[in-house]
Design a protein around this motif. Structure first.
Motif, PDB file in Angstrom:
ATOM      1  N   LYS A 154      40.054  50.272  62.005  1.00 49.61           N
ATOM      2  CA  LYS A 154      38.681  50.663  61.720  1.00 49.61           C
ATOM      3  C   LYS A 154      38.255  51.825  62.602  1.00 49.61           C
ATOM      4  CE  LYS A 154      37.148  45.955  60.564  1.00 49.61           C
ATOM      5  NZ  LYS A 154      36.253  44.857  61.003  1.00 49.61           N
ATOM      6  N   ILE A 155      37.550  52.775  61.994  1.00 48.32           N
ATOM      7  CA  ILE A 155      36.796  53.740  62.778  1.00 48.32           C
ATOM      8  C   ILE A 155      35.333  53.341  62.641  1.00 48.32           C
ATOM      9  CG2 ILE A 155      38.493  55.582  62.410  1.00 48.32           C
ATOM     10  CD1 ILE A 155      36.438  56.852  60.441  1.00 48.32           C
ATOM     11  N   ASN A 156      34.554  53.572  63.661  1.00 47.89           N
ATOM     12  CA  ASN A 156      33.144  53.202  63.538  1.00 47.89           C
ATOM     13  C   ASN A 156      32.264  54.029  64.456  1.00 47.89           C
ATOM     14  OD1 ASN A 156      33.329  51.646  66.137  1.00 47.89           O
ATOM     15  ND2 ASN A 156      34.607  50.332  64.872  1.00 47.89           N
ATOM     16  N   ILE A 247      21.613  63.051  62.930  1.00 50.41           N
ATOM     17  CA  ILE A 247      22.377  63.209  61.686  1.00 50.41           C
ATOM     18  C   ILE A 247      22.940  61.861  61.254  1.00 50.41           C
ATOM     19  CG2 ILE A 247      24.539  64.118  60.734  1.00 50.41           C
ATOM     20  CD1 ILE A 247      24.020  66.708  62.180  1.00 50.41           C
ATOM     21  N   ALA A 248      23.470  61.109  62.217  1.00 48.78           N
ATOM     22  CA  ALA A 248      24.011  59.783  61.904  1.00 48.78           C
ATOM     23  C   ALA A 248      22.938  58.887  61.292  1.00 48.78           C
ATOM     24  CB  ALA A 248      24.592  59.146  63.158  1.00 48.78           C
ATOM     25  N   GLY A 249      21.744  58.936  61.850  1.00 49.31           N
ATOM     26  CA  GLY A 249      20.649  58.146  61.310  1.00 49.31           C
ATOM     27  C   GLY A 249      20.340  58.507  59.877  1.00 49.31           C
ATOM     28  N   ALA A 270      32.636  56.684  58.953  1.00 48.61           N
ATOM     29  CA  ALA A 270      32.593  55.717  60.051  1.00 48.61           C
ATOM     30  C   ALA A 270      31.380  54.803  59.949  1.00 48.61           C
ATOM     31  CB  ALA A 270      32.594  56.445  61.393  1.00 48.61           C
ATOM     32  N   LEU A 271      30.312  55.290  59.340  1.00 49.52           N
ATOM     33  CA  LEU A 271      29.104  54.487  59.140  1.00 49.52           C
ATOM     34  C   LEU A 271      29.213  53.564  57.923  1.00 49.52           C
ATOM     35  CD1 LEU A 271      26.483  57.284  59.861  1.00 49.52           C
ATOM     36  CD2 LEU A 271      26.710  55.154  61.167  1.00 49.52           C
ATOM     37  N   GLY A 272      30.307  53.698  57.179  1.00 52.96           N
ATOM     38  CA  GLY A 272      30.495  52.865  55.992  1.00 52.96           C
ATOM     39  C   GLY A 272      29.773  53.367  54.759  1.00 52.96           C
ATOM     40  N   ILE A 273      29.354  54.637  54.789  1.00 55.13           N
ATOM     41  CA  ILE A 273      28.672  55.231  53.631  1.00 55.13           C
ATOM     42  C   ILE A 273      29.725  55.759  52.660  1.00 55.13           C
ATOM     43  CG2 ILE A 273      26.983  56.947  52.882  1.00 55.13           C
ATOM     44  CD1 ILE A 273      25.933  54.755  54.823  1.00 55.13           C
ATOM     45  N   PRO A 274      29.619  55.472  51.354  1.00 55.04           N
ATOM     46  CA  PRO A 274      30.543  56.076  50.388  1.00 55.04           C
ATOM     47  C   PRO A 274      30.535  57.600  50.547  1.00 55.04           C
ATOM     48  CG  PRO A 274      29.247  54.371  49.340  1.00 55.04           C
ATOM     49  CD  PRO A 274      28.657  54.564  50.706  1.00 55.04           C
ATOM     50  N   THR A 275      31.729  58.175  50.691  1.00 56.37           N
ATOM     51  CA  THR A 275      31.835  59.579  51.068  1.00 56.37           C
ATOM     52  C   THR A 275      32.878  60.290  50.219  1.00 56.37           C
ATOM     53  OG1 THR A 275      31.287  58.983  53.360  1.00 56.37           O
ATOM     54  CG2 THR A 275      32.286  61.156  53.008  1.00 56.37           C
ATOM     55  N   ILE A 276      32.523  61.475  49.735  1.00 54.34           N
ATOM     56  CA  ILE A 276      33.471  62.323  49.005  1.00 54.34           C
ATOM     57  C   ILE A 276      33.683  63.596  49.829  1.00 54.34           C
ATOM     58  CG2 ILE A 276      33.882  63.725  46.944  1.00 54.34           C
ATOM     59  CD1 ILE A 276      32.259  61.720  45.348  1.00 54.34           C
TER      60      ILE A 276
END
Length: 342
Positions: A154-156, A247-249, A270-276
């Motif tokens: 995991k990265i977080n 930005i993370a927020g 890393a935040l678990g947001i669906p990312t393309i």
């Protein structure tokens, strides 16, 4: 080859070194759960350059983050490191300067990559070269060679209360549609940056198919492109000037993020947001967003694709000719999949 056996009960202080590259630092968090599990009684510290500390400073498994300036005195850095009396140093970067720091650290176990001109610094070395695995998993090679089990990949990134409050305050002013889709037109190299006109094409098409607010995040070098996109895409909002934590927020409030190969792309994953990830000069199999909620798009049949050039010698065909329909299709799939999970 490992020359010394590490007894976990003997280890009280560990230092990980990764000085720069926001995305690289975030990807290096893959080692932390493994270190914490194998050395339950040890403190884990992290050394990075001052400008990058917010990419790692809030991580719950770290006891301390040490920083230095790029042009700082080697003597002062080494003095700071030696005063901590580390048992192990993991040089996750292994460039000439970090090799010197590691060699002079005073640590019993000095672990790094056996790159040319740096082997002298380490008494436990990985022979695995760059680019043989995804860059996140490349960090794990130093654990493997030290005999440390890999129990997590995991990265977080841990949000702070301040970053969440900042994001909540900003998002509350949006006229909400079904989804918030964040975009990041930044990139460490000019060749990594999808042209602003292509962004307009992508987002206009996406807005026709999905009820969404477009949140445009940007860094100092991206403001002109971000502003152009804002002025040419309806239902888009330009984020304020932000630091890494802010930005993370904002990313955490998005249902989907579309980004160039960049630090914020890895932060989103890393935040678990669906990312393309949108890729051209770099290889998404090695540098793509590292999560099971992620995907990427690349025009793989282009003659010059994955050129690794900092400046495009052509006309950024890798982005201009990228299949917009493929991006939209993958975006909709990720949105639907994530909605089902939640």
């Amino acid at each position: 080859m490992m020359k010394k056996k590490i007894n976990p009960s003997d280890i009280k202080k560990i230092l990980c070194i990764k000085p720069r590259g926001i995305g690289d630092i975030i990807l290096s968090t893959i080692v932390l759960e493994n270190l914490s599990s194998f050395f339950p009684d040890a403190q884990i510290h992290y050394l990075t350059e001052e400008f990058a500390k917010d990419a790692i400073s809030s991580h719950p498994l770290l006891h301390k983050v040490l920083t230095y300036k790029k042009d700082g005195s080697l003597i002062s850095i080494v003095k700071q490191i030696r005063s901590e009396k580390y048992d192990i140093v993991f040089d996750l970067y292994s460039n000439p300067r970090t090799a010197q720091i590691t060699f002079l650290s005073g640590a019993k176990f000095r672990i790094g990559y056996a790159y040319r001109g740096r082997k002298y610094a380490y008494n436990i070395k990985s022979q695995v070269g760059r680019g043989e695995t995804h860059s996140a998993e490349h960090n794990l090679e130093l654990l493997k060679v030290a005999g440390i089990p890999i129990s997590s990949k995991k990265i977080n990134y841990k949000l702070t209360n301040e970053s969440e409050e900042f994001a909540n305050s900003f998002i509350s002013n949006l006229i909400r549609k079904e989804f918030i889709i964040g975009i990041m037109p930044s990139g460490g190299w000019d060749s990594k940056r999808c042209p602003k006109e292509k962004w307009v094409e992508i987002l206009t098409s996406l807005s026709e198919k999905v009820s969404c607010n477009i949140l445009i995040l940007w860094g100092p070098e991206d403001f002109d492109d971000a502003n152009f996109i804002k002025n040419n895409v309806s239902d888009s909002t330009l984020a304020p000037e932000t630091n890494i934590k802010q930005i993370a927020g904002l990313l955490s409030k998005c249902n989907l993020v579309i980004a160039n190969d960049s630090g914020p792309m890895h932060l989103s994953a890393a935040l678990g947001i669906p990312t393309i990830g949108l890729f051209g000069p770099t290889d998404p199999k090695k540098h793509g967003p590292y999560s099971d909620k992620s995907d990427y798009v690349i025009k793989s049949d282009l003659h010059c694709i994955v050129c690794n050039k900092l400046i495009c010698p052509y006309n950024k065909e890798c982005f201009y000719q990228m299949d917009t329909d493929e991006i939209i299709s993958k975006a909709i799939k990720l949105l639907k999949t994530d909605a089902k999970k939640n």
